[in-house]
Scaffold this motif. Structure first.
Motif, short mmCIF file in Angstrom:
data_model
loop_
_atom_site.label_atom_id
_atom_site.label_comp_id
_atom_site.label_asym_id
_atom_site.label_seq_id
_atom_site.Cartn_x
_atom_site.Cartn_y
_atom_site.Cartn_z
N GLU A 7 -3.57 1.03 21.76
CA GLU A 7 -4.88 0.74 21.19
C GLU A 7 -5.06 -0.73 20.85
O GLU A 7 -4.18 -1.32 20.20
CB GLU A 7 -5.09 1.58 19.93
CG GLU A 7 -5.35 3.02 20.30
CD GLU A 7 -4.47 3.96 19.57
OE1 GLU A 7 -3.37 3.54 19.16
OE2 GLU A 7 -4.88 5.12 19.41
N PHE A 59 -5.89 8.29 26.64
CA PHE A 59 -6.86 8.81 25.67
C PHE A 59 -7.51 10.11 26.16
O PHE A 59 -8.14 10.82 25.39
CB PHE A 59 -7.98 7.79 25.43
CG PHE A 59 -7.52 6.51 24.79
CD1 PHE A 59 -7.47 6.40 23.40
CD2 PHE A 59 -7.14 5.42 25.56
CE1 PHE A 59 -7.06 5.22 22.80
CE2 PHE A 59 -6.72 4.24 24.96
CZ PHE A 59 -6.68 4.14 23.58
N SER A 100 -3.50 12.85 21.01
CA SER A 100 -2.93 11.59 20.54
C SER A 100 -2.55 10.79 21.78
O SER A 100 -2.32 11.37 22.85
CB SER A 100 -1.67 11.92 19.72
OG SER A 100 -0.72 10.91 19.82
N VAL A 157 -8.29 2.83 17.84
CA VAL A 157 -7.97 3.58 16.62
C VAL A 157 -9.30 3.96 15.95
O VAL A 157 -10.09 3.08 15.62
CB VAL A 157 -7.13 2.71 15.66
CG1 VAL A 157 -6.81 3.48 14.38
CG2 VAL A 157 -5.86 2.23 16.34
N PRO A 158 -9.58 5.27 15.77
CA PRO A 158 -10.86 5.63 15.16
C PRO A 158 -10.87 5.36 13.66
O PRO A 158 -9.79 5.29 13.04
CB PRO A 158 -10.97 7.13 15.45
CG PRO A 158 -9.58 7.58 15.68
CD PRO A 158 -8.77 6.42 16.14
N HIS A 200 -4.57 11.57 15.36
CA HIS A 200 -5.62 12.28 16.11
C HIS A 200 -6.61 11.31 16.76
O HIS A 200 -7.03 10.33 16.14
CB HIS A 200 -6.37 13.23 15.18
CG HIS A 200 -7.51 13.92 15.87
ND1 HIS A 200 -7.31 14.95 16.76
CD2 HIS A 200 -8.85 13.70 15.85
CE1 HIS A 200 -8.49 15.34 17.24
NE2 HIS A 200 -9.43 14.58 16.70
N ARG A 201 -6.97 11.59 18.01
CA ARG A 201 -7.94 10.76 18.72
C ARG A 201 -9.08 11.62 19.24
O ARG A 201 -8.84 12.71 19.77
CB ARG A 201 -7.26 10.04 19.92
CG ARG A 201 -6.17 9.07 19.50
CD ARG A 201 -6.73 7.90 18.70
NE ARG A 201 -5.72 7.00 18.18
CZ ARG A 201 -5.24 7.02 16.93
NH1 ARG A 201 -5.64 7.92 16.07
NH2 ARG A 201 -4.35 6.13 16.54
N GLU A 202 -10.31 11.11 19.10
CA GLU A 202 -11.49 11.81 19.61
C GLU A 202 -11.67 11.47 21.08
O GLU A 202 -11.41 10.33 21.49
CB GLU A 202 -12.74 11.37 18.84
CG GLU A 202 -12.79 11.83 17.39
CD GLU A 202 -12.81 13.36 17.25
OE1 GLU A 202 -13.30 14.03 18.16
OE2 GLU A 202 -12.32 13.85 16.21
#
Ligand code: HEM
Length: 394
Positions: free
Chosen positions: A65, A8, A378, A173-174, A165-167
């Motif tokens: 995730e 991540f 990602s 998983v957002p 897309h990941r923060e």
């Protein structure tokens, strides 16, 4: 320095390779201290795990995730989330659409699409390669296969981007990715309903008419398949195209080889896949306890198979950190191996060959503007979200 591999982390997205090298040497069976996963990084270990579907199951998904790690995987990703024998049957059914002959038949249309985008790029001295070509062409190709009308594609592409897309600092998983999944899912639900009423000559209509052991696929099974195609076929090919241009630019000696001999383009693609693959990690879950390199992994644990690291393993690829388009890449694990070997590998290679071939004919040279480039964030897809180029016409 303490060794941490966190898929991540934005620093890993920037450059995972030094960490991979340490993993291979210091912790070939790596266990993350707080996130619940193990990782294999050596070529031999990744390869034997991918081939061993009895020990390493896909039925809990292929992502690290927690909320993507459930038996619902087969809904989200169709047969990629199944084990044999159900996997074998489902895959056999759709793979009729991907025989070498069927894929080769797509070449003229892929070329037409590529030429269209490239000619538009020729009108200006600069382009943003993802927005202007690499991000759109693979979606066009998948869409035409599935029968997604042209006006719907931009929205689908945007949702597919949001899906991966990941923060920074979020280890699951957002919500935005969940919403994007829902939108793609509903889109195909409606599309399938309309094709049931009025079939056309696309793959979705063919699947609606197809049978496994005398049984029809349900609309939900077809919906899962469409979702898989959008996720598996789109981002990965986009990333391959831009990675190829980027690494050739970074290696002028290799660029010279392509300039002297454009027949090297397929080898340029293969080396890009090995050197910096769009898919870095594939996940499995252990069906039973496993002992490897003296470490025991209990049953029911998530194991990440780091194909990006396996492809840089010196035990298999001499001078693995050198980008060399002349090398033998046959041991590369970029498209996976065994039962789940990428269904779209020949399509991805064809798209790569056609696009880079047509690009090369038009632009005698190009420069990347690193200040404007951006990476995707990602957990498994690696590559550029933006890659500005300065183009020199041929
Ligand atoms: C450079 C481009 C691509 C790369 C690097 C790539 C990579 C991969 C990898 C590593 C797997 C194995 C996953 C696993 O074992 O868990 C896979 C599976 C898959 N790919 Fe690709 N892929 C690419 C392009 C495509 C395209 C264009 C399509 C669609 C037409 C596609 C469709 C699939 C499907 C359907 C599977 C699941 C196969 C199965 O479970 O039997 N891929 N891909």
């Amino acid at each position: 320095m303490e060794l941490e591999y966190n898929p991540f982390a934005y620093a890993i997205h920037e450059d995972p390779y030094p960490v991979y090298a340490r993993l291979r040497e210091e912790a070939p069976v790596y266990q993350h201290p707080s996130l619940d996963f193990y990782a294999y990084s050596r070529h031999a270990d990744v390869l034997s795990a991918i081939r061993d579907a009895d020990t390493y199951t896909n039925t809990r998904g292929v992502s690290v995730e927690p909320s993507a790690s459930s038996a619902a995987a087969q809904f989200a990703m169709s047969f990629l989330g199944m084990d044999p024998p159900r996997h074998t049957k489902m895959r056999a059914l759709v793979s009729r659409g991907f025989t070498p002959r069927r894929v080769a038949e797509l070449e003229p249309r892929i070329r037409e699409l590529a030429v269209g985008y490239l000619e538009r790029m020729r009108e200006r001295p600069h382009c943003e390669f993802i927005a202007d070509l690499a991000g759109v062409l693979p979606m066009d190709v998948i869409s035409e296969l599935l029968g997604v009308p042209a006006p719907d594609r931009a929205e689908l592409r945007m949702q597919a981007d949001l899906l991966v897309h990941r923060e920074e600092g979020v280890f699951d998983v957002p919500p935005a990715a969940g919403v994007a999944f829902g939108k793609i899912w509903s889109y195909f639900g409606e599309r399938i309903a309309s094709l049931r009423r009025a079939p056309r000559s696309d793959l979705i209509s063919a699947l609606l008419a197809a049978e496994i052991d005398g049984e029809r696929l349900t609309p939900v099974e077809i919906q899962s398949f469409c979702n898989l195609m959008i996720v598996a076929g789109n981002e990965t090919t986009t990333k391959l195209l831009a990675n190829a241009l980027y690494w050739l630019w970074r290696n002028p000696d290799q660029r010279k080889l392509v300039a002297e001999e454009p027949a090297m383009i397929p080898r340029w693609i293969e080396e890009t896949l090995r050197y910096d693959n769009s898919t870095q990690a594939i996940g499995r879950v252990t069906n039973r306890a496993v002992t490897l390199h003296g470490r025991e992994i209990p049953a029911g644990k998530r194991v990440l198979l780091l194909v990006g690291s396996a492809n840089r393993d010196e035990r298999v690829f001499p001078h693995a950190d050198a980008y060399d388009i002349r090398r033998d890449t046959t041991a590369s694990l970029s498209f996976g191996q065994g039962a789940h070997f990428c269904l779209g590998a020949s399509l991805a290679r064809l798209e790569g060959r056609v696009v880079l071939d047509e690009f090369w004919r038009r632009f005698s040279g190009y420069e990347v503007d690193p200040s404007g480039s951006a990476r995707v964030h990602s957990v498994s897809v690696r590559g550029f979200a933006a890659l500005p180029l300065e183009l020199q016409r041929g």
